[in-house]
Design an enzyme around this catalytic site. Structure first.
Site, mmCIF file in Angstrom:
data_model
loop_
_atom_site.group_PDB
_atom_site.id
_atom_site.type_symbol
_atom_site.label_atom_id
_atom_site.label_comp_id
_atom_site.label_asym_id
_atom_site.label_seq_id
_atom_site.Cartn_x
_atom_site.Cartn_y
_atom_site.Cartn_z
ATOM 1 N N ASP A 1 21.599 30.274 39.197
ATOM 2 C CA ASP A 1 20.773 30.436 37.977
ATOM 3 C C ASP A 1 19.278 30.458 38.279
ATOM 4 O OD1 ASP A 1 20.774 27.649 38.423
ATOM 5 O OD2 ASP A 1 21.169 27.118 36.322
ATOM 6 N N ASP B 1 23.401 25.259 32.263
ATOM 7 C CA ASP B 1 24.124 24.264 31.475
ATOM 8 C C ASP B 1 23.771 24.346 29.990
ATOM 9 O OD1 ASP B 1 24.627 23.556 34.071
ATOM 10 O OD2 ASP B 1 23.294 21.828 34.049
ATOM 11 N N GLU C 1 14.529 19.055 29.918
ATOM 12 C CA GLU C 1 15.181 18.562 31.138
ATOM 13 C C GLU C 1 14.217 18.621 32.332
ATOM 14 O OE1 GLU C 1 19.117 18.719 31.386
ATOM 15 O OE2 GLU C 1 19.188 18.299 33.533
HETATM 16 C C1 GLA Z 1 23.340 22.023 37.863
HETATM 17 C C2 GLA Z 1 22.115 22.600 37.185
HETATM 18 C C3 GLA Z 1 22.302 24.066 36.839
HETATM 19 C C4 GLA Z 1 22.798 24.865 38.040
HETATM 20 C C5 GLA Z 1 23.965 24.142 38.717
HETATM 21 C C6 GLA Z 1 24.391 24.822 40.000
HETATM 22 O O1 GLA Z 1 24.411 22.002 36.983
HETATM 23 O O2 GLA Z 1 21.836 21.880 36.013
HETATM 24 O O3 GLA Z 1 21.103 24.591 36.337
HETATM 25 O O4 GLA Z 1 21.764 25.108 38.933
HETATM 26 O O5 GLA Z 1 23.662 22.799 39.004
HETATM 27 O O6 GLA Z 1 24.934 26.052 39.731
#
Ligand code: GLA
Length: 436
Positions: free
Chosen positions: A63, A214, A202
């Site tokens: 991401d 997420d 966040e």
């Molecule tokens: C965590 C982060 C996401 C993403 C994942 C790995 O969940 O919050 O933004 O980077 O790790 O894919």
């Protein structure tokens, strides 16, 4: 962080039987959050909103590199009873903090590291109100809120994003921002703007440099679908994922191994990607195509002391984006997920895990043992999910083999001397919205 989780290690029964973390029903979530609200604040909330945790099917650590991810929303959700206030005060309560209500002032709070820093889980809630205003979507009134969540904490299942998303849909509604729409008729463009404020909460208020997958999952997924998320453009597509009708299930294994996004490892991986992008002269690693990869790796290898490390990180990111593209194409071809197609999907999950294990180096023994045991017990494919360094794994299994695979993982954990894992059934569920 200290809000309720039905699957906290304390509440996991000590037994050799696999423990399945239950998801609260909508009625249970409403009742629990409303009761806590009434008992704390002595009046009724304006409503109860909820938002899901997520598992990512594939597309890990892509991401923040502008790549693709493919998350689904979980049935496990954060429930929030909330009432708008006429002033700028925020009062928050969760089952673990019911003795001491946290009181904050919207005009005094600020990013982590400043005098207005907000601590613990309050940063995710108050941070959303702060970020909405920073993003020019407010003004936002003060509020009282009671939180009751059944998303396992620290399990890599986005308990914090669920909290942010529940807060943002509640604040959207009580402040008439008009961005979220409803669960039945979501305003996806409006939700994309709300995602931005949640990510800002966040990153800036909680100090976790996460990438946005997420929050997008919690706000933009649809029931029965995985969300193809293009993290560069913010565009999404709903990919049908009716595992049950194909006789399949997605088993989540919560390793209970400590996972935190605010310690250094996640940030170190992100920094390595940014450094590699800059050495390669691109803004984001998504701009490196699989065809350009060998040449890009050769340049990185020769770039200095950390060249070999950058090679591994970039190889993961570029190949993972391609695996995600391949899985989306496979799932979208209209054929039932069985036979060769199922084998190919499983192989993509397996390859993702190997890449995260050896190139991105963000797994841990608990994740590797869970994945190996699930595969050995008949899973079609398995991989870690989320940020890694602990947290959860997923296994694509026949629906009637769920128990057997879970038992095999429990047995493997006993052999290794690990604490007992917990399990969840990841049924692709609805996004954040209002319950009552
Ligand atoms: C965590 C982060 C996401 C993403 C994942 C790995 O969940 O919050 O933004 O980077 O790790 O894919």
């Amino acid at each position: 962080m200290s809000y309720a989780s039905t699957s906290s290690p304390e509440s996991t029964p000590a037994s050799h039987e696999p423990f399945f973390s239950p998801a609260l029903t909508a009625e249970e979530g409403v009742a629990a959050a409303t009761e806590l609200f009434r008992e704390t604040f002595g009046c009724d909330p304006d409503g109860v909103w909820h938002a899901p945790g997520r598992v990512n099917v594939i597309g890990e650590h892509t991401d923040y590199n502008g790549g693709l991810a493919l998350p689904i929303a979980l049935p496990h959700r954060a429930h929030m009873a909330l009432r708008r206030r006429e002033d700028r005060t925020i009062r928050l309560v969760s089952p673990q903090t019911r003795e001491t209500i946290d009181v904050l002032d919207l005009d005094q709070i600020g990013p982590k590291g400043t005098p207005g820093e907000v601590r613990h889980w309050n940063a995710y809630v108050a941070g959303v109100a702060w970020a909405l205003e920073q993003d020019g979507l407010g003004p936002v009134a003060g509020f009282d809120a009671a939180l009751y969540s059944c998303v396992p904490l620290g399990g890599g299942l986005s308990s914090s994003a669920a909290l942010e998303a529940a807060t943002v849909v509640a604040l959207d509604e009580v402040n008439d921002l008009g961005l979220a729409g409803t669960v039945e008729e979501p305003d996806d463009a409006g939700r994309a703007r709300l995602v931005h404020s949640c990510v800002r909460a966040e990153n800036e208020m909680a100090g976790a440099p996460t990438g946005g997958m997420d929050q997008s999952a919690s706000l933009r997924c649809q029931e029965g679908h995985a969300l193809e998320l293009d993290c560069r453009t913010g565009e999404v597509a709903q990919v049908p994922l009716d595992l049950a009708s194909a006789g399949l299930a997605l088993l989540v294994i919560d390793t209970k191994a400590k996972h935190s996004l605010v310690d250094g490892q996640y940030g170190a991986r992100r920094a390595a990607c940014e450094k590699a992008a800059s050495l390669l002269g691109v803004d984001l690693l998504v701009e490196v195509s699989p065809t350009d990869l060998p040449q890009a790796l050769a340049r990185l290898e020769a770039s200095g002391e950390d060249g070999p490390e950058l090679v591994k990180r970039v190889r993961h990111v570029v190949t993972e984006i391609q695996r995600t593209r391949d899985l989306v194409a496979l799932l979208s071809d209209g054929r039932e997920l069985s036979g060769d197609k199922l084998a190919q999907a499983g192989a993509l999950l397996d390859a993702s895990h190997e890449s995260l294990r050896y190139d991105y180096e963000c797994t841990c023994p608990e994740l590797d043992v869970a994945v190996d045991a699930a595969r050995a017990a008949g899973a079609h494919g398995a991989r870690m999910t989320g940020g890694g360094f602990g947290g959860s794994a997923i296994a694509l299994v026949d629906a009637d083999a769920v128990e057997q695979v879970a038992r095999a993982v429990v047995a493997a954990y006993e052999r290794e001397g690990f604490g007992a894992p917990a399990f969840l059934d990841a049924l692709p569920s609805a996004p954040a919205g209002r319950l009552v």
